[in-house]
Design an enzyme around this catalytic site. Structure first.
Site, PDB file in Angstrom:
ATOM      1  N   VAL A 109     -43.578 -25.645  -2.846  1.00 33.30           N
ATOM      2  CA  VAL A 109     -43.349 -26.932  -2.206  1.00 33.30           C
ATOM      3  C   VAL A 109     -42.136 -27.573  -2.868  1.00 33.30           C
ATOM      4  O   VAL A 109     -42.059 -27.642  -4.099  1.00 33.30           O
ATOM      5  CB  VAL A 109     -44.579 -27.852  -2.348  1.00 33.30           C
ATOM      6  CG1 VAL A 109     -44.288 -29.213  -1.738  1.00 33.30           C
ATOM      7  CG2 VAL A 109     -45.804 -27.220  -1.703  1.00 33.30           C
ATOM      8  N   CYS A 110     -41.165 -27.992  -2.050  1.00 35.83           N
ATOM      9  CA  CYS A 110     -40.017 -28.733  -2.554  1.00 35.83           C
ATOM     10  C   CYS A 110     -39.298 -27.941  -3.657  1.00 35.83           C
ATOM     11  O   CYS A 110     -38.954 -26.783  -3.485  1.00 35.83           O
ATOM     12  CB  CYS A 110     -40.511 -30.099  -3.030  1.00 35.83           C
ATOM     13  SG  CYS A 110     -39.239 -31.324  -3.357  1.00 35.83           S
ATOM     14  N   THR A 111     -39.096 -28.560  -4.814  1.00 29.16           N
ATOM     15  CA  THR A 111     -38.354 -27.915  -5.893  1.00 29.16           C
ATOM     16  C   THR A 111     -39.185 -26.893  -6.666  1.00 29.16           C
ATOM     17  O   THR A 111     -38.700 -26.311  -7.634  1.00 29.16           O
ATOM     18  CB  THR A 111     -37.812 -28.972  -6.875  1.00 29.16           C
ATOM     19  OG1 THR A 111     -38.898 -29.800  -7.328  1.00 29.16           O
ATOM     20  CG2 THR A 111     -36.771 -29.846  -6.195  1.00 29.16           C
ATOM     21  N   THR A 129     -35.464 -25.444  -0.028  1.00 32.52           N
ATOM     22  CA  THR A 129     -35.951 -26.365  -1.051  1.00 32.52           C
ATOM     23  C   THR A 129     -35.492 -27.755  -0.645  1.00 32.52           C
ATOM     24  O   THR A 129     -34.903 -27.935   0.426  1.00 32.52           O
ATOM     25  CB  THR A 129     -35.440 -25.970  -2.446  1.00 32.52           C
ATOM     26  OG1 THR A 129     -36.073 -26.802  -3.442  1.00 32.52           O
ATOM     27  CG2 THR A 129     -33.940 -26.140  -2.559  1.00 32.52           C
TER      28      THR A 129
END
Length: 334
Positions: A109-111, A129
Site C-alpha cells: 500500500v502506498c510507499t 506507489t
C-alpha cells in the site's frame, strides 16, 4: 471445516494508519457479507511490539513477524513516512522476503512499495506507489518499472497501490479476484466508496489526459483493460466480462470512445508501453510482455502506427511524441 484466507499486514513505526485500516476494514466487511472462505486478518511487527503510526497513535500487533510460519494467502506491506527507515532495516527486509515465500500473493500500500523493492521483490516488475515518491523509488531501484499514474497494478502475484485510500481500490480488487464482483460491490456499498474506481485510469490516455467515458460499463471495462494489459482482452473476453454481446460492446465503445474495443485495447497497451520505455530500463521484449504484445516486433509496429517512431528512438528522444490523430470512427447503424 472452512480453510480461511490468511492475510498478514506488516507494520512499522511511522506507518500510515489508513494503510492499515483500509485493507483490514474492507476484508472484515467482506467476512460479514459472507466471504467463503473468509479472511483471517493479522497485523505483525518485528518483535510483536506496538508500531507508532505517523499520527502518533500506537497500533498493537498480534503477531511477531519472526515467529510467523505456515502458508499465507496474502502478505500486505503498508506505507507511511517511515517507509525509508523500514526499507533500510535488514531484519524487517529479511522477514518480508521470508514471508513472501509463504504467500500466494504479495501486496503493498502506498510507499510500502519501497520496502518490497528493498527486499528485492519488485525487480523486473511494473509497479506503482504514491505519486510523490515514485521518482525516488525509480532512482533507488532501477530494475523496477515504476508507473505513478495508476491507482493499483497487478504484475503476476504482486500487487502495488498508489497513495493511502487507493488501498480500498486494491482491496476491492483482491476481494473480486477471490469471490467475484457481487461481493466486491457489496463491500464497496458498505464502505460508501466507488463501486469500481478504475485501476489505471490515467494510463488509458496517458499522454492526452482524456476525460473518462461517461458510461459506467465502458468506464469499468477501460479500468479493467488498463489494470490487466497482459491478459486476454479480446472483444469476446471483454463482452463476457460485461455480460453483453460483442456487437453491443462495439456499439458502446464506438459511442463513448469513438473507437472499437480492439483499437481501444491496442491504444491502452501502446501508451502504457511508451511510458515504460520512457521511465524504465526494461528491454523491448520485457515491455512487450508486460503490456500484452505478442512480441517486440508487434510492439515496434504499434509504436510506428501510434507515434510514428520506434521504441528505441522514443527512448532517446527528449519528449514523448504526440500520438497520431486516428480517423474518426463511424457509429454503427441500428
Amino acid at each position: 471445516m472452512e480453510t480461511r484466507r490468511r492475510v498478514l499486514i506488516v507494520a512499522y513505526d511511522d506507518a500510515q494508519i489508513l494503510d492499515i485500516a483500509c485493507p483490514s476494514g474492507a476484508l472484515d466487511i467482506a467476512n460479514r457479507y459472507g466471504a467463503k472462505p473468509s479472511y483471517s486478518i493479522e497485523l505483525g511487527t518485528l518483535g510483536r511490539r506496538a508500531a507508532r503510526s505517523s499520527a502518533g497513535i500506537p497500533v498493537g500487533a498480534g503477531q511477531r513477524l519472526e515467529a510467523v510460519t505456515g502458508r499465507l494467502d496474502t502478505l500486505i506491506v503498508v506505507g507511511g513516512i517511515g517507509c525509508e527507515t523500514a526499507a533500510a532495516d535488514e531484519r524487517l527486509l529479511g522477514q518480508v522476503r521470508r514471508l513472501a515465500g509463504y504467500s500466494r500473493r504479495v501486496a503493498s500500500v502506498c510507499t510500502g512499495a519501497h520496502v518490497l523493492a528493498a527486499a528485492g521483490l519488485l525487480d523486473h516488475r511494473r509497479v506503482t506507489t504514491h505519486w510523490g515518491w515514485g521518482e525516488r523509488l525509480a532512482e533507488r531501484h532501477p530494475a523496477v518499472a515504476v508507473d505513478v499514474s495508476p491507482l493499483y497494478i497487478r504484475d503476476g502475484n504482486v500487487y502495488t497501490s498508489a497513495g493511502v485510500t487507493s488501498a480500498l481500490d486494491l482491496t476491492l480488487a483482491l476481494i473480486e479476484d477471490d469471490h467475484g464482483p457481487t461481493l466486491a460491490r457489496a463491500v464497496a456499498r458498505e464502505l460508501v466508496t466507488h463501486l469500481h474506481r478504475p485501476a489505471d485510469q490515467a494510463q488509458i490516455s496517458l499522454f492526452l489526459a482524456a476525460p473518462p467515458p461517461e458510461d459506467r460499463l465502458v468506464r469499468d471495462l477501460m479500468g479493467h483493460i488498463a489494470g490487466h494489459l497482459a491478459e486476454d482482452l479480446t472483444p469476446a473476453a471483454l463482452a463476457a466480462r460485461a455480460g453483453i454481446s460483442t456487437r453491443h460492446l462495439t456499439r458502446l465503445f464506438t459511442a463513448h470512445l469513438g473507437t472499437t474495443p480492439a483499437r481501444a485495447v491496442r491504444r491502452a497497451r501502446t501508451e502504457a508501453a511508451a511510458h515504460l520505455v520512457r521511465s524504465s530500463g526494461l528491454s523491448m521484449v520485457a515491455v512487450a510482455r508486460r503490456c500484452g504484445f505478442g512480441s517486440a516486433e508487434t510492439l515496434r509496429q504499434a509504436f510506428l502506427d501510434h507515434y510514428g517512431v520506434t521504441g528505441d528512438r522514443m527512448r532517446r528522444m527528449p519528449d514523448t511524441p504526440a500520438p497520431r490523430v486516428a480517423p474518426k470512427q463511424q457509429t454503427p447503424g441500428p
